[in-house]
Design a protein around this motif. Structure first.
Motif, short mmCIF file in Angstrom:
data_model
loop_
_atom_site.label_atom_id
_atom_site.label_comp_id
_atom_site.label_asym_id
_atom_site.label_seq_id
_atom_site.Cartn_x
_atom_site.Cartn_y
_atom_site.Cartn_z
N SER A 90 -26.01 88.10 -14.43
CA SER A 90 -25.23 87.27 -13.52
C SER A 90 -25.96 87.05 -12.20
CB SER A 90 -23.88 87.93 -13.21
OG SER A 90 -23.13 88.06 -14.37
N ALA A 91 -25.70 85.89 -11.64
CA ALA A 91 -26.25 85.60 -10.31
C ALA A 91 -25.44 86.37 -9.27
CB ALA A 91 -26.17 84.11 -10.04
N PRO A 92 -26.04 86.72 -8.14
CA PRO A 92 -25.30 87.43 -7.09
C PRO A 92 -24.07 86.66 -6.60
CG PRO A 92 -27.65 87.52 -6.65
CD PRO A 92 -27.45 86.58 -7.80
N THR A 93 -24.11 85.36 -6.70
CA THR A 93 -22.96 84.56 -6.25
C THR A 93 -21.73 84.79 -7.14
OG1 THR A 93 -23.74 82.68 -7.53
CG2 THR A 93 -24.34 82.75 -5.20
N HIS A 94 -21.94 85.28 -8.35
CA HIS A 94 -20.81 85.58 -9.24
C HIS A 94 -19.87 86.59 -8.60
CE1 HIS A 94 -18.59 86.76 -12.84
NE2 HIS A 94 -18.87 88.02 -12.54
N LEU A 95 -20.44 87.57 -7.91
CA LEU A 95 -19.62 88.61 -7.29
C LEU A 95 -18.79 88.07 -6.14
CD1 LEU A 95 -22.27 91.45 -7.24
CD2 LEU A 95 -20.45 91.09 -8.90
N LEU A 96 -19.20 86.97 -5.55
CA LEU A 96 -18.49 86.40 -4.41
C LEU A 96 -17.64 85.18 -4.76
CD1 LEU A 96 -21.36 86.68 -1.81
CD2 LEU A 96 -19.42 88.23 -2.11
N THR A 97 -17.61 84.81 -6.03
CA THR A 97 -16.83 83.63 -6.41
C THR A 97 -15.71 83.94 -7.39
OG1 THR A 97 -18.43 83.11 -8.16
CG2 THR A 97 -18.76 82.04 -6.03
N GLU A 98 -15.77 85.05 -8.08
CA GLU A 98 -14.73 85.40 -9.03
C GLU A 98 -13.58 86.12 -8.32
OE1 GLU A 98 -14.62 84.65 -12.35
OE2 GLU A 98 -16.42 83.48 -11.97
#
Length: 58
Positions: free
Chosen positions: A25-33
């Motif tokens: 997963s991209a790091p942005t996954h942690l901030l968008t889910e």
């Protein structure tokens, strides 16, 4: 403070927002889910409450 560290170490399930492998997963996954954001909010809130409680005792 030791009690807070003990709770954090003994409750690893809090670190898992949901099951699944996040190695790709991209790091942005942690901030968008939503589930990750809720967990981040809970951890941040617990940290602020612990800091305020500790500061009030000093």
């Amino acid at each position: 403070m030791r009690a807070l560290i003990t709770v954090a170490v003994l409750s690893p399930s809090v670190a898992f927002a949901h099951q699944g492998d996040h190695s790709h997963s991209a790091p942005t996954h942690l901030l968008t889910e939503a589930d990750h954001l809720i967990m981040l909010g809970l951890v941040a809130t617990a940290g602020v409450v612990a800091w305020l409680w500790y500061r009030g005792r000093s």
